[in-house]
Scaffold this motif. Structure first.
Motif, PDB file in Angstrom:
ATOM      1  N   CYS A 109       0.939  -1.300  -0.114  1.00  0.00           N
ATOM      2  CA  CYS A 109      -0.031   0.029   0.006  1.00  0.00           C
ATOM      3  C   CYS A 109       1.139   1.131  -0.040  1.00  0.00           C
ATOM      4  CB  CYS A 109      -0.872   0.081   1.318  1.00  0.00           C
ATOM      5  SG  CYS A 109      -1.835   1.475   1.268  1.00  0.00           S
ATOM      6  N   THR A 149      -3.879   6.984  -3.563  1.00  0.00           N
ATOM      7  CA  THR A 149      -3.081   5.852  -2.628  1.00  0.00           C
ATOM      8  C   THR A 149      -3.292   4.621  -3.794  1.00  0.00           C
ATOM      9  OG1 THR A 149      -4.083   6.361  -0.579  1.00  0.00           O
ATOM     10  CG2 THR A 149      -3.585   4.166  -0.988  1.00  0.00           C
ATOM     11  N   PHE A 161      -7.061   4.587  -5.365  1.00  0.00           N
ATOM     12  CA  PHE A 161      -7.968   5.240  -4.661  1.00  0.00           C
ATOM     13  C   PHE A 161      -7.494   6.777  -4.390  1.00  0.00           C
ATOM     14  CE2 PHE A 161      -8.284   0.740  -3.764  1.00  0.00           C
ATOM     15  CZ  PHE A 161      -9.577   0.449  -3.742  1.00  0.00           C
ATOM     16  N   THR A 214      -8.534   8.796  -2.223  1.00  0.00           N
ATOM     17  CA  THR A 214      -8.762   9.134  -0.843  1.00  0.00           C
ATOM     18  C   THR A 214      -8.145  10.432  -0.395  1.00  0.00           C
ATOM     19  OG1 THR A 214      -9.009   6.812  -0.618  1.00  0.00           O
ATOM     20  CG2 THR A 214      -8.870   8.265   1.501  1.00  0.00           C
ATOM     21  N   GLU A 216     -12.165   2.911   1.660  1.00  0.00           N
ATOM     22  CA  GLU A 216     -10.970   2.476   0.814  1.00  0.00           C
ATOM     23  C   GLU A 216     -10.643   1.226   1.320  1.00  0.00           C
ATOM     24  OE1 GLU A 216      -6.473   3.148   0.414  1.00  0.00           O
ATOM     25  OE2 GLU A 216      -7.671   5.101   0.507  1.00  0.00           O
ATOM     26  N   TYR A 238      -2.674   4.040   8.253  1.00  0.00           N
ATOM     27  CA  TYR A 238      -3.107   2.934   7.500  1.00  0.00           C
ATOM     28  C   TYR A 238      -2.879   1.633   8.190  1.00  0.00           C
ATOM     29  CZ  TYR A 238      -4.541   5.107   3.192  1.00  0.00           C
ATOM     30  OH  TYR A 238      -5.561   5.719   2.222  1.00  0.00           O
TER      31      TYR A 238
END
Length: 296
Positions: free
Chosen positions: A142, A148, A164, A166, A239, A264
């Motif tokens: 990630c 992202t 994403f 986000t 997400e 995260y």
């Protein structure tokens, strides 16, 4: 102390330019400016780079290896995308024509995915750096940020990835929507965790839950710090729910800004996902080193 670079690594994004004087895999010096891709016309890339690295150049020709948006269509030279599945570094770096005679500049290509349609520039270099430092690692990487990336890697190849928006959604909603009146500075961990849990379990409710931030402010005088944290939690929960097929049951690594990476990792841990955090600058330099080794 004067530094002469054996070669120069460059991370050239949309907003910033970062350069590193290198000897093998060792950083001798670093410099940065705000001359990102979005600030420059075609003819301005060369001078922006030379202003930053001129003092590192020796008598011969110095190789410069760059990654990021400098290789986009609007950048210095377009470095065509490699197609997944493939190694993160395709070995087809684009050489910039007409540079200062003291340098040879190569730009690392990004990666593209036909279906679902997706692209990346810069992140492939960080993935390559992580794989160079973690041999035979399979799992999901990630890369949190404005856009992202969730990247599935196996046998040293990028198999697939999804992007994403986000981070950009957070910036737009907190700065340009009705929520700008209810989202401020500070942090409320309980509000973040509640928002995260809400959209992890019911991502389809996100549009209604977002307006609830404004309504709670108007009716209950909810602090702006709680509004900010809840907005972040709602977006991240949605997400993670959408990316669940990527990270569920996988080895997970997170490469990004330390603070954001920790957010995260903590969110993933609530769902039984345990992530290794890697420094983004270290991974970028390792990836650019690997790209340089492919030049021959």
């Amino acid at each position: 102390m004067a530094v002469t670079a054996e070669w120069i690594a460059v991370d050239w994004g949309t907003s910033n330019l970062r350069a590193f004087a290198m000897h093998g895999e060792t950083v001798l010096a670093e410099a940065q400016s705000d001359k990102g891709m979005s600030q420059l016309e075609k003819a301005e890339f060369g001078p922006a780079l030379m202003t930053l690295i001129d003092g590192w150049l020796g008598a011969g020709v110095t190789d410069v290896v760059a990654c990021g948006m400098v290789g986009a269509r609007q950048g210095w030279v377009e470095a065509p995308y490699g197609t997944v599945p493939s190694a993160p570094l395709t070995g087809n770096a684009a050489q910039v024509p007409g540079t200062d005679a003291r340098v040879r500049v190569f730009v690392v290509p990004g990666l593209k995915q036909a279906k679902p349609a997706d692209v990346m520039r810069g992140e492939e270099t960080q993935v390559a750096g992580f794989l160079a430092k973690n041999k035979n690692w399979d799992g999901v990487i990630c890369l949190p940020g404005t856009h992202t990336k969730w990247v599935h890697v196996s046998a040293d190849e990028v198999i697939s990835f999804r992007t994403f928006m986000t981070g950009e959604m957070f910036a737009l909603l907190s700065g340009s929507s009705v929520l700008q009146h209810s989202v401020g500075e500070g942090w409320d961990e309980a509000a973040f965790e509640d928002g995260l849990g809400t959209t992890l379990s019911r991502p389809e409710a996100i549009a209604a839950e977002l307006f609830g931030i404004r309504a709670s402010d108007l009716l209950n005088a909810t602090p702006a710090a709680a509004g900010r944290a809840r907005l972040s939690g709602l977006l991240l929960g949605a997400e993670l729910a959408a990316a669940r097929p990527y990270w569920l049951g996988q080895n997970i690594a997170v490469i990004g800004d330390v603070g954001l990476s920790e957010v995260y990792a903590k969110a993933l841990k609530t769902q039984g996902g345990f992530a290794t955090i890697a420094d983004c600058q270290e991974m970028t330099i390792a990836g650019l080193t690997a790209a340089r080794n492919l030049l021959g």
